[in-house]
Design a protein around this motif. Sequence first.
Motif, mmCIF file in Angstrom:
data_model
loop_
_atom_site.group_PDB
_atom_site.id
_atom_site.type_symbol
_atom_site.label_atom_id
_atom_site.label_comp_id
_atom_site.label_asym_id
_atom_site.label_seq_id
_atom_site.Cartn_x
_atom_site.Cartn_y
_atom_site.Cartn_z
ATOM 1 N N HIS A 3 1.351 2.619 -3.268
ATOM 2 C CA HIS A 3 0.147 2.850 -4.145
ATOM 3 C C HIS A 3 -0.699 3.839 -2.889
ATOM 4 N N GLU A 4 0.110 4.943 -2.503
ATOM 5 C CA GLU A 4 -0.379 6.127 -1.488
ATOM 6 C C GLU A 4 -0.230 7.247 -2.635
ATOM 7 N N PRO A 5 -0.969 8.099 -2.636
ATOM 8 C CA PRO A 5 -1.309 9.726 -3.508
ATOM 9 C C PRO A 5 -0.863 10.084 -2.676
ATOM 10 N N GLU A 6 0.057 11.430 -4.165
ATOM 11 C CA GLU A 6 1.614 12.100 -3.031
ATOM 12 C C GLU A 6 0.936 13.281 -2.776
ATOM 13 N N THR A 7 1.265 13.866 -2.059
ATOM 14 C CA THR A 7 0.136 15.105 -1.173
ATOM 15 C C THR A 7 1.032 16.373 -0.929
ATOM 16 N N ASP A 8 0.531 17.644 -1.806
ATOM 17 C CA ASP A 8 1.118 18.637 -1.765
ATOM 18 C C ASP A 8 1.184 19.321 -0.958
ATOM 19 N N HIS A 9 3.011 19.712 -0.881
ATOM 20 C CA HIS A 9 3.177 20.593 0.340
ATOM 21 C C HIS A 9 3.764 22.204 0.429
ATOM 22 N N HIS A 34 1.327 -1.491 -0.013
ATOM 23 C CA HIS A 34 -0.359 0.087 -0.267
ATOM 24 C C HIS A 34 1.008 1.381 0.008
ATOM 25 N N GLN A 35 2.125 0.960 0.729
ATOM 26 C CA GLN A 35 2.544 2.115 0.218
ATOM 27 C C GLN A 35 2.749 3.400 -0.892
#
Length: 105
Positions: free
Chosen positions: A99-105, A96-97
């Motif tokens: 396939h986690e969606p990337e988050t914008d910072h 699952h790691q």
Amino acid sequence: MSHPVPIPARRELAALATATRPDWDPAAIHEALVTAQISQIAWGQVLTEMGRLMADPDARPGDLATTGPDSWRRRRPPPPPETAHRGAAAARAALHQDHEPETDH
């Protein structure tokens, strides 16, 4: 006259085991080697197995008596059930790691 190799060297192997494993009782080492000889365990197998036992911090000289096909299965208790569950959870987390969606910072 030629001798089959390897040539049994029980006294030397006992001395090596005593030097390598000072936590082992020399009498127990001697008893294990005599038991193996009485049980007609091939010298090559005794030599190999004793070397493995000397390298295993949890092994004892008497473990030599369990030498034979699949002896490791008789010597080691099976892992507790939670071991498989921890392994499966780690595998799921790793999958699952990726396939986690990337988050914008």
